[in-house]
Scaffold this motif. Structure first.
Motif, PDB file in Angstrom:
ATOM      1  N   VAL A 206     -18.540 -49.727 -26.121  1.00 32.05           N
ATOM      2  CA  VAL A 206     -17.520 -49.157 -26.288  1.00 32.05           C
ATOM      3  C   VAL A 206     -16.352 -49.049 -27.039  1.00 32.05           C
ATOM      4  O   VAL A 206     -16.557 -47.920 -28.406  1.00 32.05           O
ATOM      5  CB  VAL A 206     -16.227 -50.329 -25.476  1.00 32.05           C
ATOM      6  CG1 VAL A 206     -15.274 -50.052 -25.073  1.00 32.05           C
ATOM      7  CG2 VAL A 206     -16.959 -50.753 -24.284  1.00 32.05           C
ATOM      8  N   GLY A 207     -16.144 -50.217 -28.609  1.00 33.18           N
ATOM      9  CA  GLY A 207     -15.306 -50.362 -29.734  1.00 33.18           C
ATOM     10  C   GLY A 207     -16.053 -50.973 -30.479  1.00 33.18           C
ATOM     11  O   GLY A 207     -16.587 -52.090 -30.266  1.00 33.18           O
ATOM     12  N   TRP A 208     -15.007 -51.393 -31.741  1.00 31.52           N
ATOM     13  CA  TRP A 208     -15.573 -52.190 -32.965  1.00 31.52           C
ATOM     14  C   TRP A 208     -15.000 -53.536 -32.829  1.00 31.52           C
ATOM     15  O   TRP A 208     -15.100 -54.472 -33.627  1.00 31.52           O
ATOM     16  CB  TRP A 208     -16.078 -51.107 -34.319  1.00 31.52           C
ATOM     17  CG  TRP A 208     -14.156 -50.718 -34.539  1.00 31.52           C
ATOM     18  CD1 TRP A 208     -13.575 -49.376 -34.486  1.00 31.52           C
ATOM     19  CD2 TRP A 208     -12.933 -51.537 -35.376  1.00 31.52           C
ATOM     20  NE1 TRP A 208     -12.959 -49.750 -34.683  1.00 31.52           N
ATOM     21  CE2 TRP A 208     -12.287 -50.862 -35.435  1.00 31.52           C
ATOM     22  CE3 TRP A 208     -13.207 -53.093 -35.898  1.00 31.52           C
ATOM     23  CZ2 TRP A 208     -11.475 -51.329 -35.840  1.00 31.52           C
ATOM     24  CZ3 TRP A 208     -12.309 -53.555 -36.419  1.00 31.52           C
ATOM     25  CH2 TRP A 208     -11.124 -52.710 -36.718  1.00 31.52           C
ATOM     26  N   ARG A 209     -14.110 -53.342 -31.727  1.00 31.06           N
ATOM     27  CA  ARG A 209     -12.707 -53.913 -32.068  1.00 31.06           C
ATOM     28  C   ARG A 209     -12.749 -54.439 -30.770  1.00 31.06           C
ATOM     29  O   ARG A 209     -13.102 -53.921 -29.742  1.00 31.06           O
ATOM     30  CB  ARG A 209     -11.571 -54.479 -33.054  1.00 31.06           C
ATOM     31  CG  ARG A 209     -10.551 -52.936 -32.119  1.00 31.06           C
ATOM     32  CD  ARG A 209      -9.503 -52.571 -32.445  1.00 31.06           C
ATOM     33  NE  ARG A 209      -8.599 -51.822 -31.977  1.00 31.06           N
ATOM     34  CZ  ARG A 209      -7.676 -50.861 -32.677  1.00 31.06           C
ATOM     35  NH1 ARG A 209      -7.473 -52.045 -34.433  1.00 31.06           N
ATOM     36  NH2 ARG A 209      -6.903 -50.266 -32.115  1.00 31.06           N
ATOM     37  N   GLY A 210     -11.971 -55.896 -30.348  1.00 28.75           N
ATOM     38  CA  GLY A 210     -11.661 -56.682 -28.798  1.00 28.75           C
ATOM     39  C   GLY A 210     -12.536 -56.691 -28.417  1.00 28.75           C
ATOM     40  O   GLY A 210     -13.707 -57.521 -28.778  1.00 28.75           O
ATOM     41  N   GLN A 211     -12.990 -56.815 -27.075  1.00 30.75           N
ATOM     42  CA  GLN A 211     -14.201 -57.217 -25.977  1.00 30.75           C
ATOM     43  C   GLN A 211     -15.212 -56.344 -26.442  1.00 30.75           C
ATOM     44  O   GLN A 211     -15.357 -55.137 -26.599  1.00 30.75           O
ATOM     45  CB  GLN A 211     -13.530 -56.741 -24.791  1.00 30.75           C
ATOM     46  CG  GLN A 211     -14.592 -57.752 -23.631  1.00 30.75           C
ATOM     47  CD  GLN A 211     -14.123 -56.512 -21.850  1.00 30.75           C
ATOM     48  OE1 GLN A 211     -14.541 -55.791 -22.318  1.00 30.75           O
ATOM     49  NE2 GLN A 211     -13.613 -57.989 -21.204  1.00 30.75           N
ATOM     50  N   ARG A 212     -16.057 -57.380 -27.048  1.00 34.96           N
ATOM     51  CA  ARG A 212     -17.243 -57.618 -27.061  1.00 34.96           C
ATOM     52  C   ARG A 212     -18.302 -56.584 -26.254  1.00 34.96           C
ATOM     53  O   ARG A 212     -18.374 -58.040 -24.925  1.00 34.96           O
ATOM     54  CB  ARG A 212     -18.037 -57.803 -28.041  1.00 34.96           C
ATOM     55  CG  ARG A 212     -19.262 -57.544 -28.574  1.00 34.96           C
ATOM     56  CD  ARG A 212     -19.789 -58.451 -29.697  1.00 34.96           C
ATOM     57  NE  ARG A 212     -21.608 -58.820 -30.076  1.00 34.96           N
ATOM     58  CZ  ARG A 212     -22.314 -59.358 -29.812  1.00 34.96           C
ATOM     59  NH1 ARG A 212     -21.934 -60.051 -29.097  1.00 34.96           N
ATOM     60  NH2 ARG A 212     -23.754 -59.312 -30.451  1.00 34.96           N
ATOM     61  N   VAL A 213     -19.015 -55.408 -25.757  1.00 39.10           N
ATOM     62  CA  VAL A 213     -20.011 -55.366 -24.533  1.00 39.10           C
ATOM     63  C   VAL A 213     -20.858 -54.897 -25.240  1.00 39.10           C
ATOM     64  O   VAL A 213     -21.294 -54.066 -25.929  1.00 39.10           O
ATOM     65  CB  VAL A 213     -19.212 -54.072 -23.529  1.00 39.10           C
ATOM     66  CG1 VAL A 213     -20.321 -53.934 -22.274  1.00 39.10           C
ATOM     67  CG2 VAL A 213     -17.447 -54.638 -23.295  1.00 39.10           C
ATOM     68  N   VAL A 214     -21.736 -55.478 -25.218  1.00 40.82           N
ATOM     69  CA  VAL A 214     -23.685 -54.964 -25.050  1.00 40.82           C
ATOM     70  C   VAL A 214     -24.056 -55.040 -24.272  1.00 40.82           C
ATOM     71  O   VAL A 214     -24.590 -55.203 -23.283  1.00 40.82           O
ATOM     72  CB  VAL A 214     -23.874 -56.181 -26.180  1.00 40.82           C
ATOM     73  CG1 VAL A 214     -23.507 -56.518 -27.435  1.00 40.82           C
ATOM     74  CG2 VAL A 214     -24.290 -57.338 -25.408  1.00 40.82           C
ATOM     75  N   MET A 215     -25.385 -54.029 -24.758  1.00 39.89           N
ATOM     76  CA  MET A 215     -26.307 -53.717 -23.315  1.00 39.89           C
ATOM     77  C   MET A 215     -28.020 -54.768 -23.850  1.00 39.89           C
ATOM     78  O   MET A 215     -27.643 -55.689 -24.949  1.00 39.89           O
ATOM     79  CB  MET A 215     -27.100 -52.445 -24.472  1.00 39.89           C
ATOM     80  CG  MET A 215     -25.814 -51.207 -23.491  1.00 39.89           C
ATOM     81  SD  MET A 215     -27.166 -49.677 -24.509  1.00 39.89           S
ATOM     82  CE  MET A 215     -27.847 -48.594 -22.911  1.00 39.89           C
ATOM     83  N   THR A 216     -27.613 -54.731 -22.900  1.00 40.37           N
ATOM     84  CA  THR A 216     -28.937 -55.505 -22.664  1.00 40.37           C
ATOM     85  C   THR A 216     -30.944 -55.369 -23.073  1.00 40.37           C
ATOM     86  O   THR A 216     -30.859 -54.166 -23.003  1.00 40.37           O
ATOM     87  CB  THR A 216     -29.429 -56.851 -20.969  1.00 40.37           C
ATOM     88  OG1 THR A 216     -29.941 -56.171 -20.098  1.00 40.37           O
ATOM     89  CG2 THR A 216     -27.757 -56.738 -20.496  1.00 40.37           C
TER      90      THR A 216
END
Lengths: 255, 370
Positions: A206-216
């Motif tokens: 998604v992006g560098w700021r805000g909600q952090r979403v990572v892949m597993t």
């Protein structure tokens, strides 16, 4: 007259006390008042939410659902981060090539697809073994090339939970959903998982700021053969045309 | 004795034929009322007021306080207008209205100021002109943003040399995101292949053009691009201040102010800047229409360009195209002023180094290992 005033005063205090106690109770709830309910069987895993479909979300990731991860699985700042799960929506464009493998981002929500039967429906009364006893193409395990289990001496049952094919068995007797494989991988690869939890390993979406979403883990690594498979690189410098832009027919993995 | 009068600038312009040229231009310019509404909104033609060369009876050009550059621009502009007006009147001319409009807009663009000195209105005007020019060029509906740095943000980049496998998905993504010239194989990112154990400071002898299967046995990979140095030599050597550092650390180029001297390229120790020897060409169907004035908008022949950490993406919270495309997760990007960011964790907990640290350029681009 005065008794009526007293009655109103008492009523007011009663209401105020109830409100105060209620707010104090909601603050005391772990994770805050607006947190999602955590299922008891899976500590630290909440309810999936879909990624916002605004302009900041790359088109390849729209519609991907995310699950907040709490407990000791925290990211930078001690904040919960979100593990990305793939919904079954979308087309082939949502793919990311790692080595020769093209990971279809729409296929990763495996938990819902693996609910046909428990392993014990076929492997009843037996110890779950590493290799299929029959080597025919009709085998249900034909797509598995067990390199990693072979190297480590693991058997199917070391990682897969016999009672539910959609879950993974942890060393402490607990289990985790197959979409949350990091809990299993962390048992040996603790260095990598620490780096992953804080953002040095793995991939932020998604992006560098805000909600952090990572892949597993299993979004990039095939659990049965986790090493990167070599391939011809993209976008060569003055390379002949046939070597350019992924000769394996890969799509550009960007927005 | 005749009365001697101080010669005003107005007289100069009149003597130079500017007034005559303007009146001829007014006759040539289509009446705004007859234009289609879309063109009127976009500032089509010279009658819209977006340009100062000829705007009806009230002459904005001469009402403006003029400095030396403005005066020069006005006079040369008048000359160009006269030439065009004569050309347009000639019966042999095959020029269409659109071609004439493009010429006039390009001429307006030629005399605009340095981006940093522009008022917000002037920026809006030049953006409108550039978008219209892109449309006239056949590039479609391009939008060019001019938003500035986000307060409290300083961009940093970390590159994991243990993870990079040389797949060059980043390069491919960069080419498409930043509208890089396809004919000259323009690339901002270089991925070097080095045998294990060889120094990273010896990149002159490293291979950046490999075409074999990667990762090759016994090799590691290291990517370079513009490091957005905190002490940028390229900025100091620019004789016309066409390149500078933004408050969020991104070093940018005003493509319309660059004179193409290439001092900055000589000053950069990391080979991060690229020069346009020819007019850059991007197929219209592959053009990225989401552009930034200081980023991926159309460049021209004879100017320098460089990586801007995808300023058009990062300033709206997205990751740079290279970081987003990387299939191995070797690229970590974020705000180094935020103590909770991923990049800060990498800087504080991993062994990091930078390229040619002894030069004192202070790159905001770190390498690290698992």
């Amino acid at each position: 007259m005065s008794s009526r005033w007293y009655a109103m005063l008492v009523l007011f205090w009663l209401v105020a006390a109830v409100v105060a106690v209620a707010s104090a109770l909601s603050r005391a709830t772990p994770g805050g008042g607006d947190s999602v309910a955590l299922p008891l069987s899976v500590p630290g895993v909440g309810v999936p939410a879909s990624l916002e479909t605004d302009d900041t979300v790359p088109s390849a990731l729209r519609g991907v659902s995310v699950e907040p991860v709490r407990g000791h699985w925290t990211g930078p700042g001690g904040e919960p981060f979100f593990v990305a799960l793939r919904t079954a929506e979308g087309g082939a464009y949502r793919s990311r090539q790692i080595g020769r493998r093209v990971f279809d981002l729409a296929l990763r929500s495996e938990g819902s697809q693996l609910t046909q039967a428990p392993c014990s429906s076929c492997h009843q009364g037996q110890e779950i073994v590493q290799r299929p006893t029959r080597d025919d193409a009709e085998s249900v395990h034909q797509n598995i090339r067990p390199v990693h289990p072979d190297e480590t001496g693991a058997q199917c049952g070391t990682c897969h939970w016999a009672e539910d094919v959609g879950r993974l068995g942890l060393g402490n007797g607990d289990s985790a959903p197959v979409d949350h494989a990091y809990q299993l991988c962390a048992q040996c690869h603790f260095d990598q998982v620490e780096s992953w939890a804080y953002g040095a390993h793995g991939k932020r979406l998604v992006g560098w700021r805000g909600q952090r979403v990572v892949m597993t883990c299993a979004d990039c690594h095939d659990p049965h053969r986790p090493a990167t498979v070599p391939r011809i690189p993209m976008a060569g410098v003055h390379l002949p045309g046939e070597f350019r832009a992924g000769s394996e027919g890969a799509e550009p993995a960007h927005d | 004795m005749t009365e001697r009068r101080e010669l005003t600038f107005d007289d100069v312009l009149r003597n130079a034929g500017v007034r005559e040229a303007q009146s001829r231009l007014e006759r040539l310019t289509p009446d705004p009322a007859t234009l289609p509404p879309s063109e009127r909104e976009r500032g089509g033609g010279c009658g819209s007021g977006s340009c100062g060369c000829a705007k009806g009876p009230s002459n904005t050009l001469l009402d403006k306080p003029l400095d030396r550059r403005g005066a020069l621009g006005a006079m040369l502009g008048a000359l160009a207008v006269t030439t065009q007006a004569v050309g347009a009147c000639a019966p042999t001319s095959m020029e269409s209205d659109e071609e004439r409009e493009a010429k006039l807009l390009a001429q307006e663009e030629y005399f605009k100021g340095n981006y940093r000195l522009m008022t917000p209105e002037e920026r809006a005007e030049t953006v409108a002109r550039l978008e219209r020019l892109a449309e006239l060029r056949g590039d479609g509906d391009v939008s060019i943003r001019t938003d500035g740095a986000v307060p409290g943000v300083m961009y940093g980049y970390a590159f994991n040399i243990s993870k990079c496998k040389g797949f060059r998905n980043c390069v491919e993504a960069c080419i498409h995101e930043n509208n890089l010239d396809r004919t000259s194989d323009r690339q901002y990112i270089r991925i070097f292949e080095k045998p294990n154990g060889e120094s990273i400071n010896d990149l002159e002898h490293a291979d950046a053009t490999f075409g074999h299967e990667v990762p090759a046995e016994g090799h590691y990979y290291l990517g370079t691009q513009c490091f957005q140095c905190a002490n940028p030599p390229c900025v100091y050597v620019c004789p016309v201040q066409a390149t500078w550092q933004e408050p969020d650390g991104i070093v940018v180029v005003d493509y319309d102010w660059c004179i193409g001297c290439r001092y900055c390229m000589a000053a950069c120790p990391y080979w991060a800047r690229r020069f346009n020897w020819a007019e850059p060409e991007v197929p219209a169907e592959e053009l990225n229409p989401r552009q930034h004035y200081l980023g991926n908008r159309a460049r021209k022949k004879g100017v320098v360009e460089k990586c801007t950490y995808c300023i058009q993406r990062t300033r709206e919270g997205r990751l740079p195209a290279c970081a987003e495309a990387c299939p191995t997760g070797a690229r970590v990007f974020g705000n180094i002023l935020d103590p909770d960011s991923e990049i800060r964790w990498v800087l504080e907990n991993k062994q990091v180094f930078r390229l040619k640290e002894d030069l004192g350029t202070e790159p905001r681009f770190w390498y690290f290992m698992d």
